[in-house]
Design a protein around this motif. Structure first.
Motif, PDB file in Angstrom:
ATOM      1  N   SER A  41      47.841  47.625  38.826  1.00  0.00           N
ATOM      2  CA  SER A  41      48.159  48.408  40.017  1.00  0.00           C
ATOM      3  C   SER A  41      48.077  48.996  38.329  1.00  0.00           C
ATOM      4  O   SER A  41      47.379  50.453  39.490  1.00  0.00           O
ATOM      5  CB  SER A  41      49.868  48.467  39.066  1.00  0.00           C
ATOM      6  OG  SER A  41      50.061  47.376  40.184  1.00  0.00           O
ATOM      7  N   ASP A 161      49.653  47.846  47.171  1.00  0.00           N
ATOM      8  CA  ASP A 161      50.268  48.001  45.600  1.00  0.00           C
ATOM      9  C   ASP A 161      50.889  47.040  45.649  1.00  0.00           C
ATOM     10  O   ASP A 161      52.777  47.201  46.197  1.00  0.00           O
ATOM     11  CB  ASP A 161      50.161  48.976  44.606  1.00  0.00           C
ATOM     12  CG  ASP A 161      50.134  47.898  43.111  1.00  0.00           C
ATOM     13  OD1 ASP A 161      50.567  46.054  43.435  1.00  0.00           O
ATOM     14  OD2 ASP A 161      50.617  48.565  42.589  1.00  0.00           O
ATOM     15  N   GLU A 162      50.784  45.489  45.827  1.00  0.00           N
ATOM     16  CA  GLU A 162      51.558  44.452  46.511  1.00  0.00           C
ATOM     17  C   GLU A 162      52.555  45.075  48.015  1.00  0.00           C
ATOM     18  O   GLU A 162      53.753  44.847  48.140  1.00  0.00           O
ATOM     19  CB  GLU A 162      52.339  43.954  45.509  1.00  0.00           C
ATOM     20  CG  GLU A 162      50.894  43.677  44.978  1.00  0.00           C
ATOM     21  CD  GLU A 162      52.338  42.935  43.591  1.00  0.00           C
ATOM     22  OE1 GLU A 162      53.338  42.367  43.490  1.00  0.00           O
ATOM     23  OE2 GLU A 162      51.612  42.767  42.365  1.00  0.00           O
TER      24      GLU A 162
HETATM   25 MG    MG Z   1      50.988  44.785  40.082  1.00  0.00          MG
END
Ligand code: MG
Ligand code: ADP
Length: 240
Positions: A41, A161-162
């Motif tokens: 991240s 991000d995910e």
């Molecule tokens: Mg992360």
């Protein structure tokens, strides 16, 4: 399109990124995998200056975005970001969420912003939800709005991000399908994900991050079927 050169980031004495080198070529879909806490991240957030790196270069389409004369708003329009938790404004309807930056940052008229927003919504299959509020949508629909908001700005690169980590399992596929469609249209994408089947099937290349560095990079076949590093083998082995 996107290049990270010896990217470093420390929080006090904690070295989170310890020299990340990475390239994403135009129209590539690159997936980033790796254990929790490995810096994925932080690395993504450095790519649009949500985070200031401690050292190293972030180059977007030939421009070093860390230079002091670079306009951060310009960077954020060029580099779209989709978050795990959607980050939609609950008091704005879908159209309002998508047109906000078009109007306030890109200074488009209401009519023009709404036309662009409708096009973006159509791409994610939600043309009929323009006047709905986020609370009236499923998680998968909310995330597709998040993607529409990103692509409406016509960025050169999209970071994810995910994007499916907060979704119920049955809602994951509709979001991954939208991401595949974007890629088929030629969008350049850097995607942090735990969806190993998606990374295996849809990525052009896969990056395995561990301990703040790119531990291994390769084609999906190389990373998932023939990893060279023990730590990659151990990580992907849990999913295969
Ligand atoms: Mg992360
Ligand atoms: P990942 O996304 O791979 O799980 P992160 O980039 O979120 O990893 O975090 C990497 C490390 O950096 C973790 O140890 C995390 O606790 C730490 N970290 C992230 N953001 C901050 C911050 N703002 N302040 C201090 N430590 C942070």
């Amino acid at each position: 399109m996107l290049e990270l050169v010896e990217l470093r980031k420390s929080y006090g004495s904690l070295d989170v990124l310890r020299g990340v080198n990475l390239r994403v070529y135009p129209a590539e879909l690159v997936c980033v995998i790796g254990p929790s806490g490995s810096g994925k991240s932080t690395m993504l957030r450095c790519c649009n200056r949500l985070e200031e790196p401690s050292d190293g270069q972030v180059v977007i389409n030939g421009q070093d975005i860390m230079r002091s004369d670079v306009d951060v708003n310009q960077v954020r329009q060029n580099v779209g970001m989709v978050f795990q938790h959607f980050n939609l404004y609950p008091h704005l309807n879908v159209l309002g969420n998508i047109t906000l930056a078009l109007r306030q940052v890109q200074k488009k008229s209401k009519a023009e912003a709404e036309t662009i927003a409708q096009e973006a919504l159509a791409k994610v299959g939600l043309a009929h939800k323009a006047s709905a509020f986020p609370s009236q949508l499923s998680g998968g629909q909310q995330q597709r709005v998040g993607i529409a908001r990103g692509i409406a700005l016509k960025p050169q690169v999209m970071l994810f991000d995910e994007p499916t980590s907060a979704l119920d399992p049955e809602l994951v596929d509709e979001v991954l399908q939208v991401m595949r469609a974007l890629r088929d249209e030629g969008m350049t994408m850097l995607v942090v994900t735990h969806e190993m089947a998606f990374a295996h099937a849809a990525a052009d290349r896969v990056i395995f991050m561990d301990g703040g560095v790119v531990a291994e990079a390769g084609t999906p076949a190389e990373i998932f079927e023939n990893p060279q590093q023990e730590r990659t083998r151990s990580f992907v082995g849990r999913y295969m």
